[in-house]
Design a protein around this motif. Structure first.
Motif, PDB file in Angstrom:
ATOM      1  N   SER A   9      -4.567  -3.354  -3.364  1.00 27.61           N
ATOM      2  CA  SER A   9      -4.651  -2.880  -1.983  1.00 27.61           C
ATOM      3  C   SER A   9      -5.431  -3.860  -1.114  1.00 27.61           C
ATOM      4  O   SER A   9      -5.084  -4.101   0.045  1.00 27.61           O
ATOM      5  N   PHE A  12      -3.316  -6.717   0.122  1.00 26.87           N
ATOM      6  CA  PHE A  12      -2.417  -6.441   1.234  1.00 26.87           C
ATOM      7  C   PHE A  12      -3.147  -6.033   2.510  1.00 26.87           C
ATOM      8  O   PHE A  12      -2.777  -6.456   3.611  1.00 26.87           O
ATOM      9  N   TRP A  13      -4.164  -5.167   2.391  1.00 28.17           N
ATOM     10  CA  TRP A  13      -4.746  -4.521   3.571  1.00 28.17           C
ATOM     11  C   TRP A  13      -6.252  -4.728   3.731  1.00 28.17           C
ATOM     12  O   TRP A  13      -6.875  -4.088   4.562  1.00 28.17           O
ATOM     13  N   GLY A  14      -6.858  -5.568   2.906  1.00 26.41           N
ATOM     14  CA  GLY A  14      -8.273  -5.816   3.058  1.00 26.41           C
ATOM     15  C   GLY A  14      -9.127  -4.766   2.348  1.00 26.41           C
ATOM     16  O   GLY A  14      -8.627  -3.826   1.735  1.00 26.41           O
ATOM     17  N   ARG A  15     -10.440  -4.921   2.488  1.00 25.09           N
ATOM     18  CA  ARG A  15     -11.370  -4.054   1.770  1.00 25.09           C
ATOM     19  C   ARG A  15     -11.295  -2.601   2.242  1.00 25.09           C
ATOM     20  O   ARG A  15     -11.403  -1.683   1.439  1.00 25.09           O
ATOM     21  N   GLY A  17      -8.651  -0.923   3.388  1.00 19.67           N
ATOM     22  CA  GLY A  17      -7.474  -0.327   2.776  1.00 19.67           C
ATOM     23  C   GLY A  17      -7.649  -0.133   1.285  1.00 19.67           C
ATOM     24  O   GLY A  17      -7.121   0.830   0.703  1.00 19.67           O
ATOM     25  N   SER A  21      -7.231   3.445  -0.625  1.00 22.29           N
ATOM     26  CA  SER A  21      -6.302   3.599  -1.749  1.00 22.29           C
ATOM     27  C   SER A  21      -7.030   4.065  -3.004  1.00 22.29           C
ATOM     28  O   SER A  21      -6.503   4.862  -3.786  1.00 22.29           O
TER      29      SER A  21
END
Length: 210
Positions: A9, A12-15, A17, A21
């Motif tokens: 995660s 894809f979306w940084g810390r 995100g 998740s």
């Protein structure tokens, strides 16, 4: 498993995100329900995701480390649960998608660092790397069976037959392929029989579709 969710995660979306998740995965009913059971479903699901994660990294950058990681994780996924064979078509889809992308493919092997830009160059590089990773996964499976083809150790005692004979397991398209592997002893007999047994049971089709 949760560490894998966090790392992927974050990719894809940084810390932020990744933490989101992580909370969703940690409190998932499926996850909480399987924790005290330690079933092959639990280990098979996580190792399959790990194998896909490793192969995605291989399609981003071809390097000895990424090839080794993809091969080892695929072998472990197959050892945890025979349904891990689905890694084959999944990897093929990812490979074709990567070939059709316009982004170049980084190839970093000893004494060579190039960026494959054309579809043919990317396809050739990925097929070679995937073949090597497949060979590594086969070695992982053999090592788990102590490099012995026979399902039973001859030193322990006489082995008469499996629960269901080989010729009574049929009804699926992969049987000819498994038979070739069996004749040439390319994989341990116990592993091939287990794969043959699971795929021949029509009642397991729902699990495979899931």
């Amino acid at each position: 498993g949760l560490a894998l969710v966090f790392v992927w995660s974050a990719f894809f979306w940084g810390r932020g995100g990744a933490y989101f998740s992580l909370v969703l995965a940690g409190f998932s009913p499926n996850f909480l329900g399987h924790i005290p059971l330690a079933t092959s479903d639990f280990s098979g699901a996580w190792t399959l995701v790990l194998a896909v994660f490793a192969f995605v990294h291989l399609t981003e950058t071809i390097s000895p480390r990424n090839i080794l990681g993809a091969g080892i994780t695929a072998g472990i996924a197959l050892l945890c649960k025979h349904s891990g064979i689905i890694i084959g078509p999944i990897a093929l889809i990812i490979l074709m998608w990567r070939v059709l992308e316009r982004r170049p493919l980084n190839v970093r092997v000893p004494e060579m660092q190039i960026a494959a830009a054309t579809p043919l160059a990317k396809l050739t590089s990925l097929l070679i790397a995937s073949a090597i990773a497949c060979g590594i996964s086969i070695l992982v499976i053999w090592s788990a069976y102590s490099w012995r083809y026979l399902a039973a150790n001859p030193a322990v005692g006489e082995f008469r037959q499996f629960q269901i004979a080989w010729d009574q397991l049929s009804g699926f398209s992969l049987q000819p392929v498994i038979e070739i592997f069996r004749q040439w002893k390319l994989l341990p007999e116990a592993f091939l029989y287990g794969l043959n047994f699971i795929l021949s049971l029509e009642s397991r089709g729902g699990f495979l579709n899931g």
